[in-house]
Design a protein around this motif. Structure first.
Motif, PDB file in Angstrom:
ATOM      1  N   SER A 138       0.604  -1.113  -0.027  1.00 56.61           N
ATOM      2  CA  SER A 138      -0.037   0.035  -0.131  1.00 56.61           C
ATOM      3  C   SER A 138       0.937   1.207   0.013  1.00 56.61           C
ATOM      4  O   SER A 138       0.357   2.519  -0.446  1.00 56.61           O
ATOM      5  CB  SER A 138      -0.908   0.078   1.090  1.00 56.61           C
ATOM      6  OG  SER A 138      -0.186  -0.005   2.588  1.00 56.61           O
ATOM      7  N   ALA A 139       2.016   1.246   0.115  1.00 55.88           N
ATOM      8  CA  ALA A 139       3.057   2.500   0.350  1.00 55.88           C
ATOM      9  C   ALA A 139       3.889   2.459  -0.840  1.00 55.88           C
ATOM     10  O   ALA A 139       4.860   3.444  -0.933  1.00 55.88           O
ATOM     11  CB  ALA A 139       4.040   2.327   1.669  1.00 55.88           C
ATOM     12  N   THR A 140       3.793   1.356  -1.930  1.00 54.48           N
ATOM     13  CA  THR A 140       4.587   1.517  -3.117  1.00 54.48           C
ATOM     14  C   THR A 140       4.274   2.401  -4.239  1.00 54.48           C
ATOM     15  O   THR A 140       2.974   3.080  -4.213  1.00 54.48           O
ATOM     16  CB  THR A 140       4.850   0.179  -3.744  1.00 54.48           C
ATOM     17  OG1 THR A 140       3.331  -0.382  -4.142  1.00 54.48           O
ATOM     18  CG2 THR A 140       5.120  -0.845  -2.785  1.00 54.48           C
ATOM     19  N   THR A 141       5.006   2.761  -5.166  1.00 50.15           N
ATOM     20  CA  THR A 141       4.560   3.659  -6.291  1.00 50.15           C
ATOM     21  C   THR A 141       3.521   3.050  -6.900  1.00 50.15           C
ATOM     22  O   THR A 141       2.536   3.620  -7.128  1.00 50.15           O
ATOM     23  CB  THR A 141       5.900   3.754  -7.081  1.00 50.15           C
ATOM     24  OG1 THR A 141       6.690   4.079  -6.531  1.00 50.15           O
ATOM     25  CG2 THR A 141       5.189   4.600  -8.546  1.00 50.15           C
ATOM     26  N   SER A 142       3.321   1.518  -7.146  1.00 48.48           N
ATOM     27  CA  SER A 142       2.317   0.916  -7.642  1.00 48.48           C
ATOM     28  C   SER A 142       0.879   1.422  -7.047  1.00 48.48           C
ATOM     29  O   SER A 142      -0.103   1.698  -7.703  1.00 48.48           O
ATOM     30  CB  SER A 142       2.340  -0.381  -7.549  1.00 48.48           C
ATOM     31  OG  SER A 142       3.297  -0.929  -8.231  1.00 48.48           O
TER      32      SER A 142
ATOM     33  N   VAL B 225       1.522  11.371  -4.622  1.00 52.95           N
ATOM     34  CA  VAL B 225       2.551  11.620  -5.409  1.00 52.95           C
ATOM     35  C   VAL B 225       3.270  10.251  -5.625  1.00 52.95           C
ATOM     36  O   VAL B 225       3.535   9.666  -4.523  1.00 52.95           O
ATOM     37  CB  VAL B 225       3.580  12.874  -4.983  1.00 52.95           C
ATOM     38  CG1 VAL B 225       4.860  12.661  -5.661  1.00 52.95           C
ATOM     39  CG2 VAL B 225       3.005  13.977  -4.915  1.00 52.95           C
ATOM     40  N   GLY B 226       3.507   9.877  -7.046  1.00 57.63           N
ATOM     41  CA  GLY B 226       4.466   8.703  -7.092  1.00 57.63           C
ATOM     42  C   GLY B 226       5.607   8.786  -7.805  1.00 57.63           C
ATOM     43  O   GLY B 226       5.659   9.799  -8.847  1.00 57.63           O
ATOM     44  N   LEU B 227       6.842   8.455  -7.788  1.00 55.49           N
ATOM     45  CA  LEU B 227       7.899   8.232  -8.691  1.00 55.49           C
ATOM     46  C   LEU B 227       8.054   7.003  -9.461  1.00 55.49           C
ATOM     47  O   LEU B 227       8.334   6.193  -9.106  1.00 55.49           O
ATOM     48  CB  LEU B 227       9.089   8.429  -7.719  1.00 55.49           C
ATOM     49  CG  LEU B 227       9.188   9.570  -6.626  1.00 55.49           C
ATOM     50  CD1 LEU B 227      10.493   9.758  -5.853  1.00 55.49           C
ATOM     51  CD2 LEU B 227       8.818  11.225  -7.533  1.00 55.49           C
ATOM     52  N   ARG B 228       7.561   7.255 -10.740  1.00 53.32           N
ATOM     53  CA  ARG B 228       7.618   6.263 -11.711  1.00 53.32           C
ATOM     54  C   ARG B 228       8.964   5.834 -11.916  1.00 53.32           C
ATOM     55  O   ARG B 228      10.020   6.620 -12.288  1.00 53.32           O
ATOM     56  CB  ARG B 228       6.866   6.295 -13.148  1.00 53.32           C
ATOM     57  CG  ARG B 228       5.469   7.159 -12.994  1.00 53.32           C
ATOM     58  CD  ARG B 228       4.993   7.629 -14.247  1.00 53.32           C
ATOM     59  NE  ARG B 228       3.715   8.368 -14.450  1.00 53.32           N
ATOM     60  CZ  ARG B 228       3.400   9.716 -14.091  1.00 53.32           C
ATOM     61  NH1 ARG B 228       4.526  10.418 -14.070  1.00 53.32           N
ATOM     62  NH2 ARG B 228       2.370  10.188 -14.110  1.00 53.32           N
TER      63      ARG B 228
ATOM     64  N   GLY C 167       5.823   4.421 -16.366  1.00 56.80           N
ATOM     65  CA  GLY C 167       4.815   4.756 -15.781  1.00 56.80           C
ATOM     66  C   GLY C 167       3.532   3.418 -16.191  1.00 56.80           C
ATOM     67  O   GLY C 167       2.682   3.820 -16.160  1.00 56.80           O
ATOM     68  N   ALA C 168       4.172   2.550 -16.938  1.00 59.58           N
ATOM     69  CA  ALA C 168       3.289   1.427 -17.586  1.00 59.58           C
ATOM     70  C   ALA C 168       3.572   0.126 -16.798  1.00 59.58           C
ATOM     71  O   ALA C 168       3.356  -0.969 -17.398  1.00 59.58           O
ATOM     72  CB  ALA C 168       3.453   1.337 -18.778  1.00 59.58           C
ATOM     73  N   GLY C 169       4.167   0.108 -15.373  1.00 61.34           N
ATOM     74  CA  GLY C 169       4.227  -1.163 -14.825  1.00 61.34           C
ATOM     75  C   GLY C 169       2.881  -2.136 -14.791  1.00 61.34           C
ATOM     76  O   GLY C 169       2.828  -3.360 -14.985  1.00 61.34           O
TER      77      GLY C 169
END
Length: 310
Positions: A39-43, A261-264, A292-294
Motif C-alpha cells: 500500500s506504500a509502493t509507487t504502484s 505523488v508517485g515516482l515512476r 509509468g506502465a508497470g
C-alpha cells in the motif's frame, strides 16, 4: 531457511508481486522482500488505466501489454475482489494509425471526433495489490518487509533472485539510467462521472486525465523527469484540477479528498528483462524499468522473467 526457498523477488510493487505469483503458481517456493508495504509502493499511487504509455522498447511492449490485457479482462469478472473493472473512455487526440501494431488487436475501440474511444481495464490498485498478496500466500509464497542493500544478501538465502526493485534498481544494480518521473494526482469526490478521459502531450510534463475509481475521481497529472519530490505541490494540484475542469466543468466544484505523488521508475534504455550470474554463483534475473506502465505490462513481463528463472 535457504533450503526451503527457490526464489527471492526483490520489490513488492505490482511487478514484483505479479512475478512472484506466477513463479509460485509454477511450483517455485517464493519469498518477496519489500522495503515497503504494498500500500506504500509507487504502484499503489498509480491511476492505473491499462495503456502502454511512456514505455520502451516498442518492439516488445505491445505483446507484453496485450498478454496482460487478457489477464485483466478475466479478472474484471470479479471487480470487488480483484480491483479490475472494464471501463469505457476516450484517449483525446489519439488515432489508431499513430499507434503500434498492438492497437489493431484491441476490441471495443472506435475513432471519434475527440480521439479514440475504447473500453479498457481500470484498476483500483490498493485492492489489486491486496488480491495479488492473497493469491501469493494461497500459492505458498510470502511477503516480508525487508530493506535489501545488495542482491548477494538475497542470493545467500535462495539460488535465484529476481530484481523487481523499480526505482531502487538505480542503486542496487547499480544502473544510473534508472530515473524518477514524478507523477502528482488529485482525488476529488466524483460528481457523477462514469467514464475516463486522457489527453497527453509527449512534449510536456503536464498531462490531463480523469479516472473514476471506487474511492473518488482521480485527476492528473504530471510526468516530471528527474524530479524526486514526494510532497504534493499545491500550485500543481490547482493546475491539475483546472485542466480537468476544462474537460468536465462539474469537476471545478468537486470537494478535494486527497493528494498523491508517485515516482515512476523509468529507465533510459527501456525495460530490462535479463539474467546474469552473481559473483557468488547465484542467478539474478532483472525485471525493471517499466516507467509509468508497470501495471500495463505486469503479466507479460512477469512471464518473460519467469522464463529466465526456468
Amino acid at each position: 531457511m535457504s533450503a526451503v526457498t527457490d526464489v527471492i523477488v526483490v520489490g513488492g510493487g505490482v511487478s514484483g508481486l505479479t512475478t512472484a505469483l506466477l513463479l509460485a503458481e509454477r511450483g517455485h517456493r517464493v519469498r518477496v522482500w519489500s522495503r515497503d508495504a504494498a500500500s506504500a509502493t509507487t504502484s499503489a499511487v498509480a491511476g492505473a488505466l491499462w495503456w502502454p504509455y511512456r514505455i520502451e522498447p516498442a518492439a516488445l511492449v505491445g505483446d507484453w501489454s496485450l498478454e496482460t490485457l487478457e489477464v485483466y479482462e478475466e479478472l474484471a469478472a470479479a471487480p470487488g475482489e480483484t480491483g479490475v473493472r472494464m471501463v469505457a473512455g476516450v484517449h483525446g487526440g489519439e488515432r489508431l494509425s499513430a499507434l503500434g501494431a498492438w492497437a489493431r488487436r484491441l476490441g471495443r475501440v472506435s475513432e471519434v471526433e475527440e480521439g479514440l474511444r475504447v473500453t479498457l481495464p481500470l484498476i483500483d490498485m490498493p485492492v489489486h495489490l491486496g488480491w495479488l498478496e492473497d493469491r501469493l500466500a494461497a500459492a505458498g509464497g510470502a511477503v516480508e518487509r525487508r530493506t535489501v542493500r545488495g542482491f548477494e544478501e538475497a542470493a545467500a538465502e535462495a539460488p535465484v533472485v529476481v530484481n523487481c526493485a523499480g526505482l531502487g534498481a538505480r542503486e542496487l544494480v547499480p544502473d544510473p539510467g534508472v530515473r524518477p518521473v514524478r507523477g502528482q494526482l488529485v482525488v476529488v469526490e466524483n460528481p457523477g462521472i462514469e467514464e475516463w478521459f486522457t489527453l497527453a502531450d509527449p512534449a510536456s510534463s503536464a498531462t490531463t486525465y480523469l479516472f473514476p475509481q471506487p474511492g473518488g475521481l482521480v485527476l492528473g497529472g504530471t510526468a516530471e523527469t528527474d524530479d524526486a519530490r514526494t510532497e504534493p505541490d499545491p500550485r500543481t494540484a490547482d493546475e491539475i484540477v483546472a485542466r480537468c475542469a476544462r474537460v468536465r466543468p462539474e469537476i471545478a466544484g468537486a470537494r478535494v479528498i486527497g493528494h498523491r505523488v508517485g515516482l515512476r521508475p523509468a529507465r533510459d534504455a527501456g525495460v530490462r528483462i535479463e539474467a546474469e550470474v552473481l559473483p557468488g554463483g547465484g542467478l539474478l534475473v532483472h525485471n525493471y524499468g517499466h516507467g509509468g506502465a508497470g501495471v500495463t505490462v505486469a503479466r507479460g513481463c512477469a512471464r518473460a522473467a519467469a522464463q529466465l528463472v526456468g
